[in-house]
Scaffold this motif. Structure first.
Motif, short mmCIF file in Angstrom:
data_model
loop_
_atom_site.label_atom_id
_atom_site.label_comp_id
_atom_site.label_asym_id
_atom_site.label_seq_id
_atom_site.Cartn_x
_atom_site.Cartn_y
_atom_site.Cartn_z
N THR A 321 7.51 -3.69 -4.22
CA THR A 321 6.64 -4.63 -3.50
C THR A 321 5.56 -3.84 -2.77
O THR A 321 5.84 -2.88 -2.07
CB THR A 321 7.46 -5.46 -2.50
OG1 THR A 321 8.10 -4.57 -1.57
CG2 THR A 321 8.53 -6.27 -3.22
N GLN A 322 4.29 -4.26 -2.93
CA GLN A 322 3.19 -3.43 -2.45
C GLN A 322 1.87 -4.18 -2.57
O GLN A 322 1.83 -5.36 -2.95
CB GLN A 322 3.13 -2.14 -3.29
CG GLN A 322 3.02 -2.39 -4.78
CD GLN A 322 3.02 -1.11 -5.60
OE1 GLN A 322 2.00 -0.75 -6.18
NE2 GLN A 322 4.16 -0.43 -5.66
N PHE A 323 0.78 -3.47 -2.26
CA PHE A 323 -0.55 -3.90 -2.64
C PHE A 323 -0.81 -3.42 -4.07
O PHE A 323 -0.14 -2.51 -4.56
CB PHE A 323 -1.61 -3.35 -1.69
CG PHE A 323 -1.65 -4.04 -0.36
CD1 PHE A 323 -2.46 -5.15 -0.17
CD2 PHE A 323 -0.86 -3.60 0.70
CE1 PHE A 323 -2.50 -5.80 1.05
CE2 PHE A 323 -0.89 -4.25 1.93
CZ PHE A 323 -1.70 -5.36 2.10
N MET A 324 -1.79 -4.01 -4.71
CA MET A 324 -2.07 -3.63 -6.09
C MET A 324 -2.64 -2.22 -6.17
O MET A 324 -3.30 -1.75 -5.23
CB MET A 324 -3.03 -4.63 -6.72
CG MET A 324 -2.37 -5.95 -7.08
SD MET A 324 -3.43 -6.98 -8.10
CE MET A 324 -2.18 -8.07 -8.81
N PRO A 325 -2.40 -1.53 -7.29
CA PRO A 325 -2.99 -0.21 -7.46
C PRO A 325 -4.52 -0.28 -7.42
O PRO A 325 -5.12 -1.26 -7.84
CB PRO A 325 -2.49 0.23 -8.85
CG PRO A 325 -2.02 -1.02 -9.53
CD PRO A 325 -1.58 -1.94 -8.44
N ASP A 326 -5.10 0.79 -6.90
CA ASP A 326 -6.55 0.94 -6.80
C ASP A 326 -7.22 -0.16 -6.00
O ASP A 326 -8.42 -0.41 -6.14
CB ASP A 326 -7.19 1.04 -8.19
CG ASP A 326 -8.56 1.72 -8.16
OD1 ASP A 326 -8.76 2.64 -7.34
OD2 ASP A 326 -9.45 1.30 -8.93
N SER A 327 -6.46 -0.82 -5.12
CA SER A 327 -7.04 -1.89 -4.30
C SER A 327 -8.24 -1.43 -3.46
O SER A 327 -9.16 -2.23 -3.25
CB SER A 327 -5.98 -2.49 -3.38
OG SER A 327 -5.08 -3.28 -4.11
N PRO A 328 -8.29 -0.19 -2.97
CA PRO A 328 -9.46 0.22 -2.19
C PRO A 328 -10.77 0.11 -2.97
O PRO A 328 -11.84 0.03 -2.38
CB PRO A 328 -9.15 1.67 -1.80
CG PRO A 328 -7.67 1.76 -1.83
CD PRO A 328 -7.24 0.87 -2.96
N ASN A 329 -10.67 0.14 -4.31
CA ASN A 329 -11.86 0.08 -5.15
C ASN A 329 -11.99 -1.23 -5.91
O ASN A 329 -12.87 -1.36 -6.77
CB ASN A 329 -11.84 1.25 -6.15
CG ASN A 329 -11.85 2.59 -5.46
OD1 ASN A 329 -12.67 2.85 -4.59
ND2 ASN A 329 -10.92 3.45 -5.84
N GLN A 330 -11.13 -2.19 -5.61
CA GLN A 330 -11.12 -3.46 -6.33
C GLN A 330 -11.23 -4.59 -5.30
O GLN A 330 -10.22 -5.12 -4.83
CB GLN A 330 -9.81 -3.61 -7.13
CG GLN A 330 -9.53 -2.48 -8.09
CD GLN A 330 -10.31 -2.59 -9.39
OE1 GLN A 330 -11.05 -3.55 -9.61
NE2 GLN A 330 -10.17 -1.60 -10.26
N PRO A 331 -12.44 -4.97 -4.92
CA PRO A 331 -12.62 -5.96 -3.85
C PRO A 331 -12.02 -7.32 -4.15
O PRO A 331 -11.76 -8.09 -3.23
CB PRO A 331 -14.14 -6.04 -3.68
CG PRO A 331 -14.71 -5.51 -4.96
CD PRO A 331 -13.74 -4.47 -5.44
N GLN A 332 -11.76 -7.62 -5.42
CA GLN A 332 -11.15 -8.89 -5.77
C GLN A 332 -9.64 -8.90 -5.55
O GLN A 332 -9.01 -9.96 -5.58
CB GLN A 332 -11.46 -9.26 -7.24
CG GLN A 332 -10.76 -8.41 -8.28
CD GLN A 332 -11.50 -7.10 -8.59
OE1 GLN A 332 -12.16 -6.52 -7.74
NE2 GLN A 332 -11.37 -6.65 -9.82
N PHE A 333 -9.04 -7.73 -5.31
CA PHE A 333 -7.61 -7.64 -5.01
C PHE A 333 -7.39 -7.84 -3.51
O PHE A 333 -8.31 -7.63 -2.71
CB PHE A 333 -7.05 -6.27 -5.41
CG PHE A 333 -6.98 -6.03 -6.90
CD1 PHE A 333 -7.28 -7.02 -7.82
CD2 PHE A 333 -6.60 -4.78 -7.38
CE1 PHE A 333 -7.20 -6.79 -9.19
CE2 PHE A 333 -6.53 -4.54 -8.75
CZ PHE A 333 -6.83 -5.55 -9.65
N PRO A 334 -6.18 -8.24 -3.09
CA PRO A 334 -5.90 -8.37 -1.65
C PRO A 334 -6.23 -7.08 -0.90
O PRO A 334 -5.98 -5.98 -1.39
CB PRO A 334 -4.40 -8.68 -1.61
CG PRO A 334 -4.13 -9.37 -2.91
CD PRO A 334 -5.02 -8.69 -3.91
#
Length: 356
Positions: A321-334
């Motif tokens: 359970t986590q945030f999605m991978p590469d979220s810092p570079n994917q503004p559409q992800f949480p």
């Protein structure tokens, strides 16, 4: 009532002694060490009352420190991958250590999984807790801000293992903590998890490239090998793992993030894992926005586990359970940004039960 016992686990080659903590409610026992805040074993009964250790693990502190499979550890500062180890916050770009080809994985060269955590047993008459904590200084592994992180483990009388993640920072940063336990409900030394059945409460998964970096596209699971939304019966993990599917080919099996069907920070059921022969069931609850399904594709027999057990491919499955991978570079992800003076506060519950 659950009791927590402490004893020495083993020493690192540096001479530092690592502690082992056993959470025991009389039916289920969970062993945790303060190196990497790692879960070493989970012993719980099957439908006939026979107990087995259902968690892949290692026998020494040095084995945990030197491993490459992240067995049982808390991964951080940022669990999973960040493309090229780069991201920007407040118009400042940061370069992280890259330890997975040209990408950053699970916190970098050291990360939280190789850190020795401070420990404290919080005595509670009904449900004592093991609190593990550490401080990650500014620019450790390249991350901005000084982060104070803590993980609390507790086991209740209903065989629910709760993991409570907390963190604060003195400047805006990214934080993504997860537990990387590999489960095998047949027993840690009882073959593969391909005959386990799985439910995942997610209608979309993140498409990845050949380096397991998300492309940014969230793909509906319907009519794909990634659809684990059926409940009666649940799909076998091995049923479609070798399907002719590019996303599976890119990772050698399942190593993909699901967008969970939750709203806000309420606990939801994220997944159910079921092993028919033993009747063991693992229910996963969380208020994280995503879950990584990983089927131990890179396990290749080089990790010698507890009791000399050799862990081969698909010997365990991770439900991270986590945030999605590469979220810092994917503004559409949480959003995974933790702002200065805010509190990182997430919970995951592993519930162990059986059915006939």
């Amino acid at each position: 009532m659950t009791k927590i016992k402490q004893q020495s686990f083993s020493k690192l080659s540096s001479g530092e002694e690592i502690q082992l903590f056993c959470l025991d409610n009389g039916e289920t026992q969970v062993e945790i060490i303060n190196l990497g805040a790692a879960i070493v074993s989970i012993t719980t009964p099957d439908k006939n009352g026979n107990s087995d250790d259902i968690c892949l693990g290692l026998s020494s502190a040095d084995a945990y420190y030197n491993q490459t499979a992240y067995l049982g550890v808390v991964a951080g500062r940022y669990a999973n991958r960040i493309a090229k180890g780069k991201f920007s916050i407040n118009n400042n770009e940061y370069q992280l250590n890259c330890n997975n080809g040209e990408n950053h994985l699970h916190g970098g060269n050291i990360g939280f999984s190789k850190r020795v955590w401070n420990y404290k047993i919080i005595n509670d008459e009904t449900n004592p807790k093991l609190r593990l904590s550490l401080t990650s200084p500014n620019l450790e592994e390249g991350f901005p801000g000084t982060v104070n992180a803590a993980v609390e483990y507790s086991l209740d009388e209903n065989n629910r293992l709760t993991i409570h993640y907390q963190g604060t920072t003195d400047q805006d940063t990214v934080l993504n903590l997860t537990n990387h336990t590999y489960f095998n409900l047949a027993g840690h030394n009882k073959g593969t998890i391909l005959e386990h059945r799985l439910f995942v409460n997610g209608d979309f998964f993140a498409r990845v490239n050949e380096q397991a970096i998300p492309t940014g596209e969230l793909v509906p699971v319907k009519d794909t090998p990634f659809d684990f939304t059926a409940t009666e019966p649940m799909h076998l993990i091995g049923e479609r793992i070798n399907a002719d599917n590019q996303d599976l080919h890119n990772c050698g099996g399942y190593d993909h993030s699901y967008a969970l069907n939750g709203k806000g920070k309420q606990l939801i059921q994220a997944a159910t894992l079921y092993h028919e022969a033993t009747g063991r069931v693992l229910n996963v609850y969380t208020n994280k926005p995503a879950m990584q399904l990983y089927t131990g594709n890179a396990l290749d027999g080089t990790h010698i586990g507890k009791q000399g057990c050799i862990y081969n491919q698909n010997a365990g499955v991770c439900l991270e359970t986590q945030f999605m991978p590469d979220s810092p570079n994917q503004p559409q992800f949480p959003c995974c940004v933790l702002k200065a003076n805010d509190v990182y506060d997430y919970t995951t519950v592993f519930e162990f039960t059986t059915k006939d």
